[in-house]
Design an enzyme around this catalytic site. Structure first.
Site, PDB file in Angstrom:
ATOM      1  N   ASP A 170       0.842  -1.189   0.000  1.00 55.93           N
ATOM      2  CA  ASP A 170       0.000   0.000   0.000  1.00 55.93           C
ATOM      3  C   ASP A 170       0.886   1.251   0.000  1.00 55.93           C
ATOM      4  O   ASP A 170       1.810   1.372   0.816  1.00 55.93           O
ATOM      5  CB  ASP A 170      -0.913   0.000   1.224  1.00 55.93           C
ATOM      6  N   HIS A 183      -5.552  14.607  -9.138  1.00 56.61           N
ATOM      7  CA  HIS A 183      -5.712  13.205  -9.513  1.00 56.61           C
ATOM      8  C   HIS A 183      -4.907  12.834 -10.751  1.00 56.61           C
ATOM      9  O   HIS A 183      -4.537  11.659 -10.924  1.00 56.61           O
ATOM     10  CB  HIS A 183      -7.196  12.880  -9.721  1.00 56.61           C
ATOM     11  N   ASP A 187      -2.671   9.602 -10.718  1.00 56.81           N
ATOM     12  CA  ASP A 187      -2.752   8.508 -11.698  1.00 56.81           C
ATOM     13  C   ASP A 187      -1.369   8.149 -12.236  1.00 56.81           C
ATOM     14  O   ASP A 187      -1.039   6.966 -12.402  1.00 56.81           O
ATOM     15  CB  ASP A 187      -3.664   8.900 -12.858  1.00 56.81           C
ATOM     16  N   GLU A 213      -4.906   2.403  -4.004  1.00 57.98           N
ATOM     17  CA  GLU A 213      -3.445   2.413  -4.077  1.00 57.98           C
ATOM     18  C   GLU A 213      -2.845   1.146  -3.472  1.00 57.98           C
ATOM     19  O   GLU A 213      -1.677   1.106  -3.086  1.00 57.98           O
ATOM     20  CB  GLU A 213      -2.882   3.651  -3.363  1.00 57.98           C
TER      21      GLU A 213
END
Length: 306
Positions: A170, A183, A187, A213
């Site tokens: 993570d 964002h 990405d 994630e």
């Protein structure tokens, strides 16, 4: 079934730009057509030694071989019932001898066009299959596909009495990246992280985006010690250099939890993933950018009570 006729056909086909492979009997023809690099189109005589053209047609169609093989029966059998029998056996076209070379050329052209359509459909089918199994942003296996891959590996491990290890990874403070940089940058971070994860594992390991994630990595034939080495290599690979995007440098760290199937008598997907997830949670609690190994209690916590 006639050597002179075969050579004549060979010369004609080669003048049209085709590569001709010759077979003197039905058994030889069928063997050639069953090979991985089989010709895409076959011109078959009905009457051949050992196996006739009709039997070759049936065998090819029953095998449902991909890519599709276009079959032309070229024979002196001219009765309507023969033509029907040939087409029902799986032939795509039927030419009666003696034939006209211009007609054969036209029929070959039609066959080639149909094969091109088959190839386009096969490519579209494969693209849809890939899209169904992979995450559209990162290209990693999606949630369902990575769990299916784990089930396959656990079944294989049971049969061969080997181990399977999993890593739940993570990204640390990913929400902050999205909040500060947007964002679009988030990405790009996920895409780059996926590339670095893939580069740090073995070619036959599986990498999946478990959600958000969070990534699930499957390591077949790998015990806890080997998995720990892989996880550390992954952690260092991700954190040693910041990710650069649009002149922004973003430092990245990752927390990892790992679990191995040796802890279970009958490895179960949900139990193994749950134990790795518990270890990941502990890595987050203990300061992030670290690795934790699932303990026996983590497996017991995931096992449903009787």
């Amino acid at each position: 079934d006639d050597a002179d006729y075969r050579r004549l056909l060979q010369m004609f086909l080669e003048t049209l730009g085709h590569e001709a492979v010759l077979a003197g009997d039905g058994s030889h023809a069928l063997k050639i057509l069953q090979e991985p690099d089989a010709p895409a189109l076959a011109i078959l005589d009905w009457t051949m030694p050992e196996i006739d053209g009709i039997q070759v047609c049936r065998a090819i169609r029953e095998a449902r071989k991909e890519p599709y093989i276009y079959l032309i029966l070229l024979t002196a059998k001219a009765l309507k019932k023969d033509i029907i029998q040939g087409l029902e056996a799986g032939a795509d076209d039927y030419i009666i001898k003696p034939f006209d070379f211009a007609e054969l050329q036209a029929r070959l052209g039609s066959g080639v066009r149909i094969l091109e359509k088959h190839a386009q459909l096969a490519a579209a089918r494969e693209e849809l299959r890939v899209q169904a199994l992979h995450d559209s942003l990162t290209g990693a296996l999606n949630h369902g596909a990575i769990l299916d891959a784990l089930r396959v590996e656990l079944d294989r491990a049971r049969r061969h009495k080997t181990e399977v290890s999993v890593i739940m990874a993570d990204l640390d403070h990913f929400k902050k990246i999205n909040d500060v940089h947007g964002h679009l940058v988030g990405d790009e971070v996920l895409r780059t992280v996926t590339q670095r994860i893939r580069a740090s594992v073995r070619a036959y390991d599986s990498v999946g985006r478990y959600g958000g994630e969070e990534f699930l990595i499957i390591l077949p034939d790998c015990d806890v010690s080997g998995c720990l080495n892989q996880a550390e290599r992954m952690r260092v690979s991700l954190s040693k250099e910041p990710i650069e995007f649009q002149q922004i440098k973003i430092p990245i760290t990752i927390s990892l939890g790992l679990a191995a199937s040796a802890h279970l008598d009958l490895a179960d997907t949900s139990v193994l993933v749950g134990a790795a997830d518990a270890a990941l949670y502990r890595a987050k609690e203990n300061g992030r950018n670290r690795i934790e190994v699932a303990a026996s209690a983590d497996f017991k916590a995931q096992t449903p009570s009787a």
